[in-house]
Design a protein around this motif. Structure first.
Motif, PDB file in Angstrom:
ATOM      1  N   SER A  73       9.113  10.440  17.017  1.00  0.00           N
ATOM      2  CA  SER A  73       9.976   9.495  17.050  1.00  0.00           C
ATOM      3  C   SER A  73       8.986   8.239  17.820  1.00  0.00           C
ATOM      4  CB  SER A  73      11.100   9.704  17.948  1.00  0.00           C
ATOM      5  OG  SER A  73      11.862  10.327  17.151  1.00  0.00           O
ATOM      6  N   ASP A  74       7.670   8.210  17.268  1.00  0.00           N
ATOM      7  CA  ASP A  74       6.801   7.119  18.192  1.00  0.00           C
ATOM      8  C   ASP A  74       6.916   5.791  17.387  1.00  0.00           C
ATOM      9  OD1 ASP A  74       4.755   5.678  19.011  1.00  0.00           O
ATOM     10  OD2 ASP A  74       3.349   7.523  19.234  1.00  0.00           O
ATOM     11  N   PHE A  75       7.946   5.047  17.679  1.00  0.00           N
ATOM     12  CA  PHE A  75       7.896   3.740  17.129  1.00  0.00           C
ATOM     13  C   PHE A  75       6.570   2.965  16.941  1.00  0.00           C
ATOM     14  CE2 PHE A  75      12.556   4.517  17.925  1.00  0.00           C
ATOM     15  CZ  PHE A  75      12.833   4.494  16.990  1.00  0.00           C
ATOM     16  N   GLU A  76       6.019   2.836  17.904  1.00  0.00           N
ATOM     17  CA  GLU A  76       4.708   2.091  17.808  1.00  0.00           C
ATOM     18  C   GLU A  76       3.628   2.690  16.938  1.00  0.00           C
ATOM     19  OE1 GLU A  76       3.770  -1.149  19.244  1.00  0.00           O
ATOM     20  OE2 GLU A  76       6.029  -1.118  19.676  1.00  0.00           O
ATOM     21  N   LEU A  77       3.692   3.763  16.710  1.00  0.00           N
ATOM     22  CA  LEU A  77       2.906   4.647  15.813  1.00  0.00           C
ATOM     23  C   LEU A  77       3.239   4.524  14.470  1.00  0.00           C
ATOM     24  CD1 LEU A  77       0.244   6.139  15.262  1.00  0.00           C
ATOM     25  CD2 LEU A  77       1.347   7.992  15.652  1.00  0.00           C
ATOM     26  N   ILE A  78       4.816   4.414  14.132  1.00  0.00           N
ATOM     27  CA  ILE A  78       5.301   3.947  12.857  1.00  0.00           C
ATOM     28  C   ILE A  78       4.879   2.687  12.776  1.00  0.00           C
ATOM     29  CG2 ILE A  78       7.085   3.231  11.664  1.00  0.00           C
ATOM     30  CD1 ILE A  78       8.744   5.724  13.210  1.00  0.00           C
ATOM     31  N   LYS A  79       4.743   1.800  13.548  1.00  0.00           N
ATOM     32  CA  LYS A  79       4.140   0.280  13.247  1.00  0.00           C
ATOM     33  C   LYS A  79       2.791   0.412  12.726  1.00  0.00           C
ATOM     34  CE  LYS A  79       4.383  -4.148  15.324  1.00  0.00           C
ATOM     35  NZ  LYS A  79       5.082  -5.127  16.302  1.00  0.00           N
ATOM     36  N   ARG A  80       2.096   1.055  13.600  1.00  0.00           N
ATOM     37  CA  ARG A  80       0.661   1.087  13.296  1.00  0.00           C
ATOM     38  C   ARG A  80       0.262   1.662  11.934  1.00  0.00           C
ATOM     39  NH1 ARG A  80       0.427   1.914  18.918  1.00  0.00           N
ATOM     40  NH2 ARG A  80      -0.208   4.124  18.332  1.00  0.00           N
ATOM     41  N   SER A  81       1.286   2.498  11.401  1.00  0.00           N
ATOM     42  CA  SER A  81       0.727   3.315  10.332  1.00  0.00           C
ATOM     43  C   SER A  81       1.505   2.718   9.152  1.00  0.00           C
ATOM     44  CB  SER A  81       1.409   4.926  10.588  1.00  0.00           C
ATOM     45  OG  SER A  81       0.990   5.444  11.829  1.00  0.00           O
ATOM     46  N   LEU A  82       2.277   2.006   9.333  1.00  0.00           N
ATOM     47  CA  LEU A  82       2.974   1.411   7.937  1.00  0.00           C
ATOM     48  C   LEU A  82       2.033   0.447   7.254  1.00  0.00           C
ATOM     49  CD1 LEU A  82       6.593   0.750   8.754  1.00  0.00           C
ATOM     50  CD2 LEU A  82       5.817   2.278   7.010  1.00  0.00           C
ATOM     51  N   ASN A  83       0.922   0.734   6.873  1.00  0.00           N
ATOM     52  CA  ASN A  83       0.270  -0.006   6.169  1.00  0.00           C
ATOM     53  C   ASN A  83      -0.221   0.709   4.810  1.00  0.00           C
ATOM     54  OD1 ASN A  83      -0.409  -1.972   8.056  1.00  0.00           O
ATOM     55  ND2 ASN A  83      -1.489  -0.451   9.286  1.00  0.00           N
ATOM     56  N   ASP A  84      -0.549  -0.160   3.514  1.00  0.00           N
ATOM     57  CA  ASP A  84      -0.811   0.304   2.502  1.00  0.00           C
ATOM     58  C   ASP A  84      -1.727  -0.371   1.835  1.00  0.00           C
ATOM     59  OD1 ASP A  84      -1.123   0.788  -0.383  1.00  0.00           O
ATOM     60  OD2 ASP A  84       0.812  -0.162  -0.972  1.00  0.00           O
ATOM     61  N   VAL A  85      -3.150   0.196   2.035  1.00  0.00           N
ATOM     62  CA  VAL A  85      -4.187  -0.569   1.532  1.00  0.00           C
ATOM     63  C   VAL A  85      -4.576  -0.377   0.151  1.00  0.00           C
ATOM     64  CG1 VAL A  85      -5.291  -0.447   3.825  1.00  0.00           C
ATOM     65  CG2 VAL A  85      -5.704   1.310   2.271  1.00  0.00           C
ATOM     66  N   ILE A  86      -3.825   0.402  -0.624  1.00  0.00           N
ATOM     67  CA  ILE A  86      -4.087   0.684  -2.110  1.00  0.00           C
ATOM     68  C   ILE A  86      -3.457  -0.119  -3.160  1.00  0.00           C
ATOM     69  CG2 ILE A  86      -4.292   2.494  -3.846  1.00  0.00           C
ATOM     70  CD1 ILE A  86      -6.166   3.290  -1.953  1.00  0.00           C
ATOM     71  N   VAL A  87      -1.940   0.095  -2.937  1.00  0.00           N
ATOM     72  CA  VAL A  87      -1.000  -0.705  -3.922  1.00  0.00           C
ATOM     73  C   VAL A  87      -0.785  -1.890  -3.737  1.00  0.00           C
ATOM     74  CG1 VAL A  87       1.248  -0.179  -4.955  1.00  0.00           C
ATOM     75  CG2 VAL A  87      -0.410   1.656  -4.592  1.00  0.00           C
ATOM     76  N   GLU A  88      -0.248  -2.148  -2.273  1.00  0.00           N
ATOM     77  CA  GLU A  88       0.180  -3.512  -1.981  1.00  0.00           C
ATOM     78  C   GLU A  88      -0.663  -4.699  -2.604  1.00  0.00           C
ATOM     79  OE1 GLU A  88      -0.021  -5.140   2.268  1.00  0.00           O
ATOM     80  OE2 GLU A  88       2.037  -4.780   2.280  1.00  0.00           O
ATOM     81  N   PRO A  89      -1.861  -4.662  -2.210  1.00  0.00           N
ATOM     82  CA  PRO A  89      -2.794  -5.632  -2.784  1.00  0.00           C
ATOM     83  C   PRO A  89      -2.499  -6.131  -4.183  1.00  0.00           C
ATOM     84  CG  PRO A  89      -4.183  -4.262  -1.512  1.00  0.00           C
ATOM     85  CD  PRO A  89      -2.832  -3.629  -1.642  1.00  0.00           C
ATOM     86  N   TYR A  90      -2.193  -5.272  -5.019  1.00  0.00           N
ATOM     87  CA  TYR A  90      -1.957  -5.346  -6.439  1.00  0.00           C
ATOM     88  C   TYR A  90      -0.538  -5.862  -6.599  1.00  0.00           C
ATOM     89  CZ  TYR A  90      -6.646  -3.409  -7.160  1.00  0.00           C
ATOM     90  OH  TYR A  90      -8.064  -3.138  -7.019  1.00  0.00           O
ATOM     91  N   ARG A  91       0.543  -5.112  -6.352  1.00  0.00           N
ATOM     92  CA  ARG A  91       1.807  -5.236  -6.596  1.00  0.00           C
ATOM     93  C   ARG A  91       2.481  -6.433  -5.930  1.00  0.00           C
ATOM     94  NH1 ARG A  91       4.451   0.639  -7.903  1.00  0.00           N
ATOM     95  NH2 ARG A  91       3.570   0.936 -10.041  1.00  0.00           N
ATOM     96  N   SER A  92       1.878  -6.844  -4.749  1.00  0.00           N
ATOM     97  CA  SER A  92       2.525  -7.948  -4.109  1.00  0.00           C
ATOM     98  C   SER A  92       2.365  -9.416  -4.777  1.00  0.00           C
ATOM     99  CB  SER A  92       1.574  -7.927  -2.666  1.00  0.00           C
ATOM    100  OG  SER A  92       0.407  -8.350  -3.017  1.00  0.00           O
ATOM    101  N   GLN A  93       1.375  -9.290  -5.844  1.00  0.00           N
ATOM    102  CA  GLN A  93       1.090 -10.441  -6.692  1.00  0.00           C
ATOM    103  C   GLN A  93       2.419 -10.625  -7.614  1.00  0.00           C
ATOM    104  OE1 GLN A  93      -2.727  -9.858  -8.859  1.00  0.00           O
ATOM    105  NE2 GLN A  93      -3.415  -8.902  -7.176  1.00  0.00           N
ATOM    106  N   LEU A  94       3.014  -9.632  -7.807  1.00  0.00           N
ATOM    107  CA  LEU A  94       4.187  -9.857  -8.747  1.00  0.00           C
ATOM    108  C   LEU A  94       5.576 -10.176  -7.992  1.00  0.00           C
ATOM    109  CD1 LEU A  94       3.642  -6.325 -10.785  1.00  0.00           C
ATOM    110  CD2 LEU A  94       2.967  -8.751 -11.354  1.00  0.00           C
ATOM    111  N   ILE A  95       5.479 -10.555  -6.816  1.00  0.00           N
ATOM    112  CA  ILE A  95       6.639 -10.672  -5.921  1.00  0.00           C
ATOM    113  C   ILE A  95       6.333 -12.124  -5.053  1.00  0.00           C
ATOM    114  CG2 ILE A  95       8.229 -10.085  -4.063  1.00  0.00           C
ATOM    115  CD1 ILE A  95       7.329  -6.962  -4.791  1.00  0.00           C
ATOM    116  N   PRO A  96       7.079 -13.184  -5.423  1.00  0.00           N
ATOM    117  CA  PRO A  96       6.766 -14.319  -4.810  1.00  0.00           C
ATOM    118  C   PRO A  96       7.043 -14.400  -3.133  1.00  0.00           C
ATOM    119  CG  PRO A  96       8.216 -14.813  -6.799  1.00  0.00           C
ATOM    120  CD  PRO A  96       8.230 -13.222  -6.632  1.00  0.00           C
ATOM    121  N   HIS A  97       6.109 -15.041  -2.506  1.00  0.00           N
ATOM    122  CA  HIS A  97       6.297 -15.245  -1.043  1.00  0.00           C
ATOM    123  C   HIS A  97       6.216 -13.650  -0.415  1.00  0.00           C
ATOM    124  CE1 HIS A  97       7.380 -19.293  -1.854  1.00  0.00           C
ATOM    125  NE2 HIS A  97       8.114 -18.793  -2.822  1.00  0.00           N
ATOM    126  N   TYR A  98       5.539 -12.684  -0.978  1.00  0.00           N
ATOM    127  CA  TYR A  98       5.432 -11.602  -0.275  1.00  0.00           C
ATOM    128  C   TYR A  98       4.774 -11.407   1.048  1.00  0.00           C
ATOM    129  CZ  TYR A  98       4.627  -6.649   0.559  1.00  0.00           C
ATOM    130  OH  TYR A  98       4.523  -5.348   1.164  1.00  0.00           O
TER     131      TYR A  98
END
Lengths: 307, 307
Positions: free
Chosen positions: A215-240
């Motif tokens: 239940s470490d919210f700050e660590l959830i925050k620091r861990s919620l990163n996607d360096v693999i898929v987001e850079p590609y699929r975010s292109q399909l979503i305006p204003h992502y």
């Protein structure tokens, strides 16, 4: 018991660094379904409400196909009718087809006296999900059936882990009403990724699992990163990225693409922040001319249920 | 207090699916070190035992370099002498240099009244480790300092997570006395990996973190798989897969390459199985003509300590 009414929840799959394996279950959005025993053998879709153009033919309907998979395993001397009040928009990226696939098998299992456990129900539901998404996956099925956060460790054999999560965790999800074709969202992904990025991803994913356990919210925050898929699929979503930076500015723990999009999810500590995130999302999209819905939901730790 | 004697433990890094981020600490293997305050300013390596050819020049010695990094941050008006009784063979793949780097800064910190926390000590130790391995990493330093299982979430900023583990978890490690050059072990890795393999790896890694939290030995067993690095680096270790299959046959939870090799680690539930694993490893290597050591150790949950 000959008839049962159930709530089959919407879900978020591909949770940031947990791409393809981690999902969670929503509380405030979901389909209502009625499952009813009938003397006539077979599976019959008898009512579809909600205004979407979904097929009544059992073999073409996601709920029908998963129901048939289970029906053929049991071969009872009676049949089932299925009514669907579809509230999750198809194609929104929050598990609309999974909710249908889960609802029918969960309801039938209850009427039959629970011959199957939830992993077995997922196996049947996979057949329905495959009709909608053209591949067998359980990313949305698992959280819809088990509730909370689920990790699909493997598909063959199917193994689903229930990951605990903090009580005070809320999701805010915006659904921009544009179409992102699943085929396009798949095609945009690279076949190979840099090893260094993959290492970053599993460091973050391991940290996220640890953070959910502690239940470490700050660590959830620091861990919620996607360096693999987001850079590609975010292109399909305006204003992502504008949505993402604005929700983090108002206190969200992070944000990511829900499923294969176009919905964007965000996680927050507490309802107040989740509502602030809703306002921030609204502000970004209000000026775009794109229609959108926003949902705020506590994490639903029970999953599909009788109502 | 002007003098302190410490035990600085051996460690296993690159734990299967946790390549580059997960390590654990051993109990039965480690260096003894003495750290002593001295009137003369500076860091002085005054004794090296153990029969290895290690340099006395502070700037060329791993323990010296990490001590200097800390010394220069504090600038005290006295100095430190360091004696090293090296018991962990350099190049064995169980954190020999990390033990030296950790020992000096831990000992100095104790003599100074603990001005630094363990993450800060790791920052200093990284400088010594970099001398040995030509890159800054904390895979062995973190478990040596913190004990138990550690996840190095990121190097910049340095963030180390302590992952709980079951009480009854034991490691068995075989060190074949061959040389695996770190540079070769690095060069053999691909720069890019299939996305599908990366997904399998983080599914396993998330599952392993969950399994350690829940003391689920069977899930530890199902999660201890490395589909990314093992297929390459195992080529540098004779009889690797034979050792692996034999230890699993006698009850081990799994096995993997320790650090960048040549040591092979295995994890087991209970001392009896860990000893059976030792026998199985012995049997495979006895016929090879290669000299080897085998260590059996409980997971050391306290790390480096005063003795």
């Amino acid at each position: 018991m000959n008839e049962i009414k159930i709530f089959s929840p919407a879900t978020v799959a591909n949770v940031a660094c947990g791409f393809d394996v981690l999902g969670f279950c929503l509380d405030s959005v979901g389909d209502d379904m009625v499952i009813r025993k009938t003397d006539k053998k077979g599976i019959f879709i008898t009512k579809i409400e909600g205004g979407f153009d979904l097929p009544y033919e059992t073999e073409l309907n996601v709920a029908g196909v998963s129901a048939l998979a289970m029906y053929e395993a049991i071969k009872p001397d009676f049949g089932f009718e299925i009514e669907i009040n579809k509230k999750i928009k198809p194609g929104s990226g929050i598990g609309s087809s999974a909710a249908s696939a889960v609802g029918s098998v969960f309801g039938m299992n209850e009427l039959l006296g629970r011959p199957y456990n939830k992993t077995q129900l997922t196996e049947f539901a996979v057949k329905g999900e495959a009709l909608a998404s053209k591949c067998e996956h359980a990313d949305n099925l698992a959280p819809a059936l088990f509730g909370g956060f689920t990790l699909v460790k493997s598909m063959s054999p199917l193994e689903i882990l229930q990951i605990p999560s903090p009580n005070d965790l809320y999701a805010t999800i915006i659904h921009p009403q544009i179409e992102v074709k699943t085929s396009e969202a798949r095609a945009i992904l690279p076949k190979e990724v840099p090893l260094s990025h993959a290492i970053t991803q599993w460091a973050n994913f391991g940290s996220l699992i640890h953070a959910l356990h502690t239940s470490d919210f700050e660590l959830i925050k620091r861990s919620l990163n996607d360096v693999i898929v987001e850079p590609y699929r975010s292109q399909l979503i305006p204003h992502y990225y504008e949505v993402k930076s604005e929700v983090i500015r108002v206190g969200a723990l992070g944000a990511g693409i829900s499923g294969s999009g176009p919905s964007i999810f965000s996680l927050s500590k507490g309802l107040e922040t989740a509502n602030n995130v809703k306002d921030a999302m609204h502000k970004v999209y209000a000026k775009t001319g794109i229609n959108f819905d926003i949902h705020v939901s506590k994490i639903n730790t029970s999953g599909v249920k009788i109502i």
